[in-house]
Design a protein around this motif. Sequence first.
Motif, PDB file in Angstrom:
ATOM      1  N   GLY A  76       0.792  -1.223   0.000  1.00  0.00           N
ATOM      2  CA  GLY A  76       0.000   0.000   0.000  1.00  0.00           C
ATOM      3  C   GLY A  76       0.824   1.273   0.000  1.00  0.00           C
ATOM      4  O   GLY A  76       0.613   2.170  -0.826  1.00  0.00           O
ATOM      5  N   HIS A  77       1.807   1.359   0.910  1.00  0.00           N
ATOM      6  CA  HIS A  77       2.530   2.636   1.021  1.00  0.00           C
ATOM      7  C   HIS A  77       3.409   2.887  -0.200  1.00  0.00           C
ATOM      8  O   HIS A  77       3.582   4.030  -0.628  1.00  0.00           O
ATOM      9  N   ALA A  78       3.945   1.811  -0.800  1.00  0.00           N
ATOM     10  CA  ALA A  78       4.739   1.996  -2.020  1.00  0.00           C
ATOM     11  C   ALA A  78       3.848   2.440  -3.182  1.00  0.00           C
ATOM     12  O   ALA A  78       4.288   3.207  -4.050  1.00  0.00           O
ATOM     13  N   THR A  79       2.590   1.986  -3.196  1.00  0.00           N
ATOM     14  CA  THR A  79       1.641   2.438  -4.214  1.00  0.00           C
ATOM     15  C   THR A  79       1.325   3.916  -4.034  1.00  0.00           C
ATOM     16  O   THR A  79       1.239   4.674  -5.018  1.00  0.00           O
ATOM     17  N   ILE A  80       1.160   4.341  -2.793  1.00  0.00           N
ATOM     18  CA  ILE A  80       0.939   5.763  -2.512  1.00  0.00           C
ATOM     19  C   ILE A  80       2.143   6.581  -2.974  1.00  0.00           C
ATOM     20  O   ILE A  80       2.005   7.612  -3.647  1.00  0.00           O
ATOM     21  N   GLY A  81       3.352   6.120  -2.636  1.00  0.00           N
ATOM     22  CA  GLY A  81       4.557   6.842  -3.037  1.00  0.00           C
ATOM     23  C   GLY A  81       4.728   6.911  -4.537  1.00  0.00           C
ATOM     24  O   GLY A  81       5.048   7.965  -5.105  1.00  0.00           O
ATOM     25  N   LEU A  82       4.508   5.787  -5.216  1.00  0.00           N
ATOM     26  CA  LEU A  82       4.601   5.741  -6.672  1.00  0.00           C
ATOM     27  C   LEU A  82       3.576   6.672  -7.315  1.00  0.00           C
ATOM     28  O   LEU A  82       3.900   7.423  -8.254  1.00  0.00           O
ATOM     29  N   SER A  83       2.355   6.653  -6.819  1.00  0.00           N
ATOM     30  CA  SER A  83       1.300   7.504  -7.379  1.00  0.00           C
ATOM     31  C   SER A  83       1.619   8.979  -7.187  1.00  0.00           C
ATOM     32  O   SER A  83       1.389   9.801  -8.085  1.00  0.00           O
ATOM     33  N   TRP A  84       2.137   9.314  -6.016  1.00  0.00           N
ATOM     34  CA  TRP A  84       2.517  10.702  -5.744  1.00  0.00           C
ATOM     35  C   TRP A  84       3.601  11.162  -6.727  1.00  0.00           C
ATOM     36  O   TRP A  84       3.551  12.269  -7.269  1.00  0.00           O
ATOM     37  N   LEU A  85       4.575  10.287  -6.967  1.00  0.00           N
ATOM     38  CA  LEU A  85       5.648  10.603  -7.909  1.00  0.00           C
ATOM     39  C   LEU A  85       5.094  10.839  -9.310  1.00  0.00           C
ATOM     40  O   LEU A  85       5.443  11.827  -9.972  1.00  0.00           O
ATOM     41  N   LEU A  86       4.230   9.939  -9.777  1.00  0.00           N
ATOM     42  CA  LEU A  86       3.678  10.076 -11.124  1.00  0.00           C
ATOM     43  C   LEU A  86       2.822  11.340 -11.249  1.00  0.00           C
ATOM     44  O   LEU A  86       2.851  12.020 -12.280  1.00  0.00           O
ATOM     45  N   ALA A  87       2.094  11.661 -10.200  1.00  0.00           N
ATOM     46  CA  ALA A  87       1.237  12.848 -10.241  1.00  0.00           C
ATOM     47  C   ALA A  87       2.053  14.131 -10.276  1.00  0.00           C
ATOM     48  O   ALA A  87       1.714  15.069 -11.007  1.00  0.00           O
ATOM     49  N   THR A  88       3.143  14.179  -9.520  1.00  0.00           N
ATOM     50  CA  THR A  88       3.890  15.436  -9.361  1.00  0.00           C
ATOM     51  C   THR A  88       5.070  15.570 -10.317  1.00  0.00           C
ATOM     52  O   THR A  88       5.292  16.633 -10.887  1.00  0.00           O
ATOM     53  N   LYS A  89       5.810  14.498 -10.508  1.00  0.00           N
ATOM     54  CA  LYS A  89       7.019  14.567 -11.345  1.00  0.00           C
ATOM     55  C   LYS A  89       6.749  14.212 -12.810  1.00  0.00           C
ATOM     56  O   LYS A  89       7.482  14.636 -13.693  1.00  0.00           O
ATOM     57  N   TYR A  90       5.718  13.399 -13.041  1.00  0.00           N
ATOM     58  CA  TYR A  90       5.438  12.911 -14.388  1.00  0.00           C
ATOM     59  C   TYR A  90       4.119  13.459 -14.933  1.00  0.00           C
ATOM     60  O   TYR A  90       3.611  12.957 -15.927  1.00  0.00           O
ATOM     61  N   ASN A  91       3.569  14.458 -14.255  1.00  0.00           N
ATOM     62  CA  ASN A  91       2.441  15.259 -14.744  1.00  0.00           C
ATOM     63  C   ASN A  91       1.138  14.482 -14.899  1.00  0.00           C
ATOM     64  O   ASN A  91       0.229  14.917 -15.604  1.00  0.00           O
ATOM     65  N   TRP A  92       0.983  13.347 -14.238  1.00  0.00           N
ATOM     66  CA  TRP A  92      -0.268  12.609 -14.334  1.00  0.00           C
ATOM     67  C   TRP A  92      -1.414  13.352 -13.661  1.00  0.00           C
ATOM     68  O   TRP A  92      -2.579  13.084 -13.948  1.00  0.00           O
ATOM     69  N   LEU A  93      -1.090  14.267 -12.772  1.00  0.00           N
ATOM     70  CA  LEU A  93      -2.132  15.068 -12.134  1.00  0.00           C
ATOM     71  C   LEU A  93      -2.957  15.822 -13.172  1.00  0.00           C
ATOM     72  O   LEU A  93      -4.163  16.021 -13.007  1.00  0.00           O
ATOM     73  N   ASN A  94      -2.305  16.226 -14.260  1.00  0.00           N
ATOM     74  CA  ASN A  94      -2.982  16.979 -15.315  1.00  0.00           C
ATOM     75  C   ASN A  94      -3.383  16.123 -16.509  1.00  0.00           C
ATOM     76  O   ASN A  94      -4.102  16.581 -17.392  1.00  0.00           O
ATOM     77  N   LYS A  95      -2.906  14.887 -16.543  1.00  0.00           N
ATOM     78  CA  LYS A  95      -3.213  14.008 -17.670  1.00  0.00           C
ATOM     79  C   LYS A  95      -4.539  13.282 -17.509  1.00  0.00           C
ATOM     80  O   LYS A  95      -5.242  13.017 -18.491  1.00  0.00           O
ATOM     81  N   ALA A  96      -4.883  12.906 -16.277  1.00  0.00           N
ATOM     82  CA  ALA A  96      -6.073  12.073 -16.064  1.00  0.00           C
ATOM     83  C   ALA A  96      -6.548  12.225 -14.628  1.00  0.00           C
ATOM     84  O   ALA A  96      -5.798  12.669 -13.754  1.00  0.00           O
ATOM     85  N   ASP A  97      -7.791  11.836 -14.385  1.00  0.00           N
ATOM     86  CA  ASP A  97      -8.351  11.907 -13.032  1.00  0.00           C
ATOM     87  C   ASP A  97      -7.874  10.756 -12.156  1.00  0.00           C
ATOM     88  O   ASP A  97      -7.939  10.843 -10.925  1.00  0.00           O
ATOM     89  N   GLN A  98      -7.422   9.679 -12.789  1.00  0.00           N
ATOM     90  CA  GLN A  98      -6.924   8.550 -12.024  1.00  0.00           C
ATOM     91  C   GLN A  98      -5.886   7.797 -12.844  1.00  0.00           C
ATOM     92  O   GLN A  98      -5.723   8.029 -14.043  1.00  0.00           O
ATOM     93  N   ILE A  99      -5.205   6.887 -12.153  1.00  0.00           N
ATOM     94  CA  ILE A  99      -4.252   6.007 -12.809  1.00  0.00           C
ATOM     95  C   ILE A  99      -4.536   4.599 -12.293  1.00  0.00           C
ATOM     96  O   ILE A  99      -4.941   4.431 -11.135  1.00  0.00           O
ATOM     97  N   VAL A 100      -4.379   3.600 -13.147  1.00  0.00           N
ATOM     98  CA  VAL A 100      -4.712   2.235 -12.761  1.00  0.00           C
ATOM     99  C   VAL A 100      -3.474   1.357 -12.891  1.00  0.00           C
ATOM    100  O   VAL A 100      -2.833   1.327 -13.951  1.00  0.00           O
ATOM    101  N   PHE A 101      -3.161   0.642 -11.811  1.00  0.00           N
ATOM    102  CA  PHE A 101      -2.004  -0.243 -11.784  1.00  0.00           C
ATOM    103  C   PHE A 101      -2.447  -1.696 -11.864  1.00  0.00           C
ATOM    104  O   PHE A 101      -3.365  -2.117 -11.148  1.00  0.00           O
ATOM    105  N   GLU A 102      -1.774  -2.456 -12.704  1.00  0.00           N
ATOM    106  CA  GLU A 102      -1.926  -3.904 -12.705  1.00  0.00           C
ATOM    107  C   GLU A 102      -0.954  -4.472 -11.675  1.00  0.00           C
ATOM    108  O   GLU A 102       0.251  -4.188 -11.725  1.00  0.00           O
ATOM    109  N   THR A 103      -1.445  -5.259 -10.743  1.00  0.00           N
ATOM    110  CA  THR A 103      -0.601  -5.895  -9.726  1.00  0.00           C
ATOM    111  C   THR A 103      -0.855  -7.398  -9.734  1.00  0.00           C
ATOM    112  O   THR A 103      -1.764  -7.885 -10.418  1.00  0.00           O
ATOM    113  N   ASN A 104      -0.113  -8.119  -8.921  1.00  0.00           N
ATOM    114  CA  ASN A 104      -0.309  -9.566  -8.839  1.00  0.00           C
ATOM    115  C   ASN A 104      -1.669  -9.950  -8.281  1.00  0.00           C
ATOM    116  O   ASN A 104      -2.114 -11.090  -8.448  1.00  0.00           O
TER     117      ASN A 104
END
Length: 298
Positions: A76-104
């Motif tokens: 969970g916490h690594a997913t939060i960290g990864l999502s925060w990175l994508l939203a702030t550093k990789y501009n996903w905050l402005n690209k889409a309302d959400q992001i979906v991860f495929e996990t095991n």
Amino acid sequence: MKQIPVYHIDAFTNVSFGGNPAGVIPNAEALTEEEMQKIANELNLPESAFLLPSSHPNADFKVKYFTPLEEINFCGHATIGLSWLLATKYNWLNKADQIVFETNVGLIPVTWIKENNQLMSVSMTQVTPKVEEIEINKDTLAQLVGIQSTDLDERYPIKLGYTGNRHLLVPVKTRRAIDLAEPQLKKLGSMNREHHISTTHLFTFDTNGEFDIYTRDFAPGIGIDEDPVTGAANGALAGYLVLEGILSNKEPHQLKIGQGHAIGRPGILYVTIGSKKNEPVIKVAGSAVITIEGKINI
């Protein structure tokens, strides 16, 4: 030699050196699983998340999670960290309302929570929660987690909770007992491995109004003596509370959960319990801080 960008991100906190640290590797497509495991071991953080392309039609990316010891199905916490990175550093905050991860364990949607167009937190929807029975002697369990048998809160059952990993949920009467717990890590790790348990999660409603619930989490069986602030375990706990009838399944719930204070890494999780098709829907939200960024040489 390959140079791979790497980030150290503290999740479930808004200050560096709080919450739960995760390694995040956003360009992992050139790495083998063996290299991922070595990187996770080198970073020596509770978990590290590796971002990969996904072939799933409903996913934006695939994520693999590793502790210093082994791959795990979800974190969970690594997913939060990864999502925060994508939203702030990789501009996903402005690209889409959400992001979906495929996990095991399935698809994990993450949405942005904004105020005045500023990112305040990210919220992940975990897979449908489950609970399982476990036969375990309460005196033995208390000894393993380093509390007195009288500290166990008999009002609530000891169960296994699941939202991607299996967590042993242990109700405790007081926050003081949780803070003073000194687990027998080697023996606890052996017991967890025997029962295929990822973490042992102590929880209490005794918080003096600071939180709704206070928790502490031990995971020696997967190479983490103590996981400071755990999104997966607290999501499983939220599911357990509804499935066991401790909280009503007739109405939504908002929970503020505190964790990490006992080891100097305080964090806060905001958990929403809803329902869909008569099944609980668990959303775990929090903020994060990018504390270290650089490159790792392979």
